[in-house]
Motif scaffolding. Structure first.
Motif, mmCIF file in Angstrom:
data_model
loop_
_atom_site.group_PDB
_atom_site.id
_atom_site.type_symbol
_atom_site.label_atom_id
_atom_site.label_comp_id
_atom_site.label_asym_id
_atom_site.label_seq_id
_atom_site.Cartn_x
_atom_site.Cartn_y
_atom_site.Cartn_z
ATOM 1 N N ASP A 79 0.815 -1.210 0.000
ATOM 2 C CA ASP A 79 0.000 0.000 0.000
ATOM 3 C C ASP A 79 0.849 1.260 0.000
ATOM 4 O O ASP A 79 0.424 2.301 -0.495
ATOM 5 C CB ASP A 79 -0.970 -0.002 1.185
ATOM 6 C CG ASP A 79 -0.271 -0.132 2.522
ATOM 7 O OD1 ASP A 79 0.774 -0.809 2.600
ATOM 8 O OD2 ASP A 79 -0.788 0.409 3.520
ATOM 9 N N ARG A 102 2.962 8.201 1.891
ATOM 10 C CA ARG A 102 2.629 8.748 0.574
ATOM 11 C C ARG A 102 3.088 10.194 0.408
ATOM 12 O O ARG A 102 2.664 10.881 -0.518
ATOM 13 C CB ARG A 102 1.122 8.657 0.324
ATOM 14 C CG ARG A 102 0.217 9.473 1.239
ATOM 15 C CD ARG A 102 -1.260 9.248 0.876
ATOM 16 N NE ARG A 102 -2.168 10.210 1.476
ATOM 17 C CZ ARG A 102 -2.898 10.004 2.564
ATOM 18 N NH1 ARG A 102 -2.812 8.837 3.199
ATOM 19 N NH2 ARG A 102 -3.720 10.946 3.019
ATOM 20 N N GLU A 148 -6.382 4.325 6.627
ATOM 21 C CA GLU A 148 -7.122 4.315 5.370
ATOM 22 C C GLU A 148 -8.503 3.676 5.555
ATOM 23 O O GLU A 148 -9.499 4.155 5.012
ATOM 24 C CB GLU A 148 -6.327 3.565 4.297
ATOM 25 C CG GLU A 148 -5.070 4.291 3.835
ATOM 26 C CD GLU A 148 -3.993 4.329 4.901
ATOM 27 O OE1 GLU A 148 -3.398 5.405 5.095
ATOM 28 O OE2 GLU A 148 -3.754 3.294 5.566
ATOM 29 N N TYR A 164 -0.357 4.004 -2.604
ATOM 30 C CA TYR A 164 -0.873 5.285 -2.146
ATOM 31 C C TYR A 164 0.052 6.435 -2.554
ATOM 32 O O TYR A 164 -0.407 7.557 -2.782
ATOM 33 C CB TYR A 164 -1.098 5.279 -0.630
ATOM 34 C CG TYR A 164 -2.486 4.831 -0.251
ATOM 35 C CD1 TYR A 164 -3.545 5.732 -0.168
ATOM 36 C CD2 TYR A 164 -2.759 3.490 0.008
ATOM 37 C CE1 TYR A 164 -4.822 5.317 0.163
ATOM 38 C CE2 TYR A 164 -4.041 3.067 0.344
ATOM 39 C CZ TYR A 164 -5.075 3.991 0.421
ATOM 40 O OH TYR A 164 -6.341 3.576 0.739
ATOM 41 N N TRP A 179 -10.426 10.624 -3.423
ATOM 42 C CA TRP A 179 -10.661 9.449 -2.583
ATOM 43 C C TRP A 179 -11.962 8.753 -3.003
ATOM 44 O O TRP A 179 -12.025 7.519 -3.047
ATOM 45 C CB TRP A 179 -10.723 9.849 -1.109
ATOM 46 C CG TRP A 179 -9.387 9.894 -0.432
ATOM 47 C CD1 TRP A 179 -8.444 10.873 -0.535
ATOM 48 C CD2 TRP A 179 -8.847 8.914 0.457
ATOM 49 N NE1 TRP A 179 -7.347 10.574 0.244
ATOM 50 C CE2 TRP A 179 -7.567 9.383 0.869
ATOM 51 C CE3 TRP A 179 -9.312 7.712 0.971
ATOM 52 C CZ2 TRP A 179 -6.751 8.669 1.750
ATOM 53 C CZ3 TRP A 179 -8.493 7.001 1.857
ATOM 54 C CH2 TRP A 179 -7.242 7.471 2.230
#
Length: 373
Positions: free
Chosen positions: A67, A144, A114, A71, A95
């Protein structure tokens, strides 16, 4: 209100070719660190040693990002679309468009922060309420944050401002500070600044009495003593979760400082400390990759990184971190080749003179900044 130090002087970005090389290094370094660290996630150093000895490279046959990489691609593409005009409304819409309103992959949207954000968005909540969940302090923004430093090369304060806008959807407090420290550090590293200046830039954008700042200072103060000292300085051993932003960010900067910016050493130091190893190694890799450029990443590590598989975010499948680097810092156009000599028009073999049009856009062949569906 807690004070924030003035951002220290950062060298001006170097030539366009150098910036492009560092942009590729930062984002490819993030993906390499993520893939190297993934098998060691949530493990203690003793458990890592029992399984592999000391990790010195990939320990799986098919390494890939998690992830963290997906991300980072998501935020990088969002930033490429809006640049410095980015607003919380843009982030919230992305999103919904790219994650919340789509079917999710097997990872179900990734980590705790998340998941909490997605649940809130799907209930109809908007920022900043969408960030009010039990894991708003996680390292989900820090993982991120590197694209913001790449975009705002040489402008740590601007990188910190933009990443806080991104984080307003999903994080609060220390979760925001962790992302800001990473983004500012990468922004300074993108200029080739020495390691102490990169660390100072990161500390300058967060409150000096924050947990993030205190942990970061402790980590870099003992970095010369190696990874065990860094880990002991910041890890909350009795806490069940390893994704604490103040801990993960400090471990990453500690690894980067211990290695004096060397890419392989920084990433492997982060990996072998365990805890949230994919994130700490991703952040250390972004910092060292920005500092030294893509050429500093061992070729056999770099070539293992392919396009995202979309295991966490299906909408990111097929996108490569280097695509994001090209969108944020395009390669400088090459000089047009000189036209061959020709006879004047009207003479035997002569032809009408043509004006050179040069090469196409440095982004030719890349998708536009909007995510492909």
């Amino acid at each position: 209100m807690a004070s924030i130090a003035c951002t220290p002087p950062v060298p001006a970005p170097d030539d366009a070719a150098g910036l492009h090389e560092r942009a590729r290094g930062a984002l490819l370094g993030l993906a390499v660190g993520d893939a190297l660290g993934a098998p060691a996630e949530n493990l203690r150093p003793s458990e890592i040693r029992a399984r592999w000895g000391r990790i010195t490279g990939y320990v799986t046959d098919h390494p890939c990002g998690t992830d963290d990489t997906e991300y980072a691609i998501f935020s990088g593409l969002l930033l490429a679309r809006h640049g410095s005009a980015l607003t919380p409304t843009h982030v919230e819409a992305a999103w919904h468009e790219w994650i919340a309103d789509r079917a999710e992959g097997p990872f179900r949207g990734a980590g705790f922060s998340e998941r909490g954000t997605l649940e809130n968005l799907r209930r109809g909540l908007a920022a900043p309420i969408s960030a009010q969940h039990r894991h708003a302090w996680s390292d989900g923004l820090a993982m991120r944050a590197a694209p913001f430093g790449v975009f705002a090369a040489g402008r740590p304060a601007e990188a910190a401002r933009l990443v806080a806008i991104d984080g307003s959807i999903s994080h609060e407090g220390e979760g925001i500070y962790g992302g800001q420290a990473v983004a500012a550090g990468v922004a300074a590293a993108m200029t080739g600044a020495p390691v102490p200046v990169v660390i100072a830039a990161a500390l300058a954008v967060v409150p000096d009495d924050s947990w993030t700042a205190r942990s970061l200072r402790r980590a870099v103060a003992v970095a010369h003593r190696g990874e065990r000292a860094v880990r002991c300085a910041v890890v909350i051993g009795g806490y069940p979760w390893t994704d604490l932003a103040p801990e993960a960010v400090a471990l990453a900067f500690g690894a980067y400082a211990a290695a004096d910016g060397d890419f392989a050493e920084a990433v492997l130091t982060a990996v072998n400390m365990g805890r949230d190893a994919d994130t700490t190694a991703a952040v250390a890799g972004a910092l060292a990759g920005a500092t030294r450029g893509a050429a500093a990443i061992p070729a056999h590590w770099a070539t293992a990184i392919g396009p995202s598989r979309g295991r966490c975010l299906p909408s990111m499948a097929g996108h490569h971190v280097l695509e994001v680097a090209e969108l944020l810092v395009p390669a400088p156009p090459r000089p047009a080749a000189p036209l061959p000599c020709a006879s004047p028009p009207g003479e035997p073999g002569g032809r009408t003179s043509e004006r050179g049009t040069g090469r196409g856009s440095p982004l030719a062949g890349y998708a536009d900044s909007e995510v492909r569906s």
